[in-house]
Design a protein around this motif. Structure first.
Motif, PDB file in Angstrom:
ATOM      1  N   ILE A  23       0.842  -1.203   0.000  1.00  0.00           N
ATOM      2  CA  ILE A  23       0.000   0.000   0.000  1.00  0.00           C
ATOM      3  C   ILE A  23       0.873   1.246   0.000  1.00  0.00           C
ATOM      4  N   GLY A  26       2.369   2.114  -3.284  1.00  0.00           N
ATOM      5  CA  GLY A  26       1.411   2.402  -4.343  1.00  0.00           C
ATOM      6  C   GLY A  26       1.143   1.236  -5.265  1.00  0.00           C
ATOM      7  N   ARG A  29      -3.665  -0.263  -4.692  1.00  0.00           N
ATOM      8  CA  ARG A  29      -4.232   1.076  -4.782  1.00  0.00           C
ATOM      9  C   ARG A  29      -5.563   1.168  -4.057  1.00  0.00           C
ATOM     10  N   PRO A  30      -5.937   2.372  -3.635  1.00  0.00           N
ATOM     11  CA  PRO A  30      -7.241   2.551  -2.972  1.00  0.00           C
ATOM     12  C   PRO A  30      -8.378   1.996  -3.819  1.00  0.00           C
ATOM     13  N   GLU A  32      -8.821  -1.138  -4.510  1.00  0.00           N
ATOM     14  CA  GLU A  32      -8.453  -2.400  -5.154  1.00  0.00           C
ATOM     15  C   GLU A  32      -8.845  -3.584  -4.268  1.00  0.00           C
ATOM     16  N   ASP A  76      -9.920   3.701   1.129  1.00  0.00           N
ATOM     17  CA  ASP A  76      -9.717   4.960   0.423  1.00  0.00           C
ATOM     18  C   ASP A  76      -8.880   5.884   1.304  1.00  0.00           C
ATOM     19  N   LEU A 155       0.545   9.955 -13.442  1.00  0.00           N
ATOM     20  CA  LEU A 155       0.725   9.208 -12.198  1.00  0.00           C
ATOM     21  C   LEU A 155       1.831   8.158 -12.335  1.00  0.00           C
ATOM     22  N   GLU A 159       5.053   7.362  -9.921  1.00  0.00           N
ATOM     23  CA  GLU A 159       5.439   6.024  -9.471  1.00  0.00           C
ATOM     24  C   GLU A 159       6.904   5.754  -9.801  1.00  0.00           C
ATOM     25  N   HIS A 168       1.686   9.450  -3.029  1.00  0.00           N
ATOM     26  CA  HIS A 168       0.354   9.453  -2.404  1.00  0.00           C
ATOM     27  C   HIS A 168      -0.257  10.854  -2.392  1.00  0.00           C
ATOM     28  N   ARG A 171      -1.517  11.393  -5.955  1.00  0.00           N
ATOM     29  CA  ARG A 171      -2.701  10.576  -6.231  1.00  0.00           C
ATOM     30  C   ARG A 171      -3.945  11.236  -5.652  1.00  0.00           C
ATOM     31  N   SER A 172      -3.803  11.800  -4.464  1.00  0.00           N
ATOM     32  CA  SER A 172      -4.920  12.499  -3.848  1.00  0.00           C
ATOM     33  C   SER A 172      -5.323  13.711  -4.682  1.00  0.00           C
ATOM     34  N   GLN A 175      -7.150  12.635  -7.773  1.00  0.00           N
ATOM     35  CA  GLN A 175      -8.522  12.206  -7.498  1.00  0.00           C
ATOM     36  C   GLN A 175      -9.465  13.401  -7.547  1.00  0.00           C
TER      37      GLN A 175
END
Length: 255
Positions: A23, A26, A29-30, A32, A76, A155, A159, A168, A171-172, A175
């Motif tokens: 986690i 990455g 993933r949230p 998943e 999440d 993204l 990574e 992270h 990624r936020s 979103q």
């Protein structure tokens, strides 16, 4: 002497640490879904009771969620980056849009430099593969696939930068972008001229990364996001002009 007896580690603790790292890095993933309990215990080489103990610990700490009848999912964890009140504030002020693009310009430029230097060959293959999909999607009339791949491309650069905090955090931010908080990304992709320009900009970013040229990768990112800021400014001005013209037309028609 500062020595203590070595305690044998419980299997559930080893499982917990492995899932935590997946986690953190990455990889998981949230949202998943994890494999079913039997399959996961076989993959990890542990008993199902040990796996259940680990899952329960991760659930208690908010890293995993259980959905009745659906399985176990990565929580999440990105949703807590911004409060709902701040998200609404972002959405209601144009100033936040351009500050967001400026922030991305700085952070993505740094990420691209790091990716060119630190990314593995496999990292760069992932970026190249996503760009190839963007080229394929570019020929479609509907720009939604290309817009989605645009986010995936950026993204993938984070990574490849191998900085988990940066990954992270961005990624936020992405979103919120997907949810249309800052601006509607699809609008830019609906214009053929803009779509062509954006594709070429991503081609330049990808080429610099594949050549492992940190300075060129950063410069390509900066040119791309300068273009985005300029295009959004022009779009906002055009919308303002249209609103003024509409008011004039309505006034003239009523006389």
């Amino acid at each position: 002497m500062p020595f203590q007896k070595v305690q044998p580690e419980k299997l559930s603790g080893a499982v917990t640490r492995q899932i935590e790292l997946l986690i953190l890095r990455g990889i998981l993933r949230p949202g998943e879904r994890l494999p079913a309990e039997r399959e996961l215990s076989e993959r990890l080489g542990v008993s199902r009771p040990s796996l259940r103990e680990s899952i329960a610990d991760l659930q208690q700490r908010g890293l995993l969620d259980t959905r009745a009848g659906a399985g176990i999912y990565v929580a999440d964890v990105l949703g807590s980056a911004f409060s709902p009140a701040l998200t609404k504030l972002f959405a209601s002020h144009d100033e936040a849009v351009f500050d967001y693009i400026s922030f991305r310009r700085d952070m993505e430029g740094l990420a691209a430099e790091r990716a060119a230097r630190l990314g593995s060959d496999t990292d760069l293959k992932v970026i190249a593969a996503i760009f190839a999909k963007m080229e394929t999607a570019h020929s479609k009339r509907d720009p939604s696939d290309e817009a989605a791949l645009d986010a995936a491309f950026h993204l993938a650069i984070f990574e490849a930068s191998h900085n988990v905090v940066m990954l992270h955090m961005m990624r936020s931010m992405y979103q919120l972008l997907r949810e249309g908080v800052f601006y509607n990304r699809s609008v830019m992709f609906k214009q053929r001229t803009s779509r062509g320009d954006l594709l070429e900009q991503h081609r330049a970013i990808n080429s610099a990364l594949q050549e492992r040229d940190p300075a060129a990768a950063r410069a390509a990112i900066e040119r791309h996001l300068d273009y985005v800021a300029q295009a959004l400014g022009a779009q906002q001005k055009a919308e303002q002009n249209e609103e003024i013209a509409r008011q004039r037309f309505e006034h003239e028609s009523s006389r």
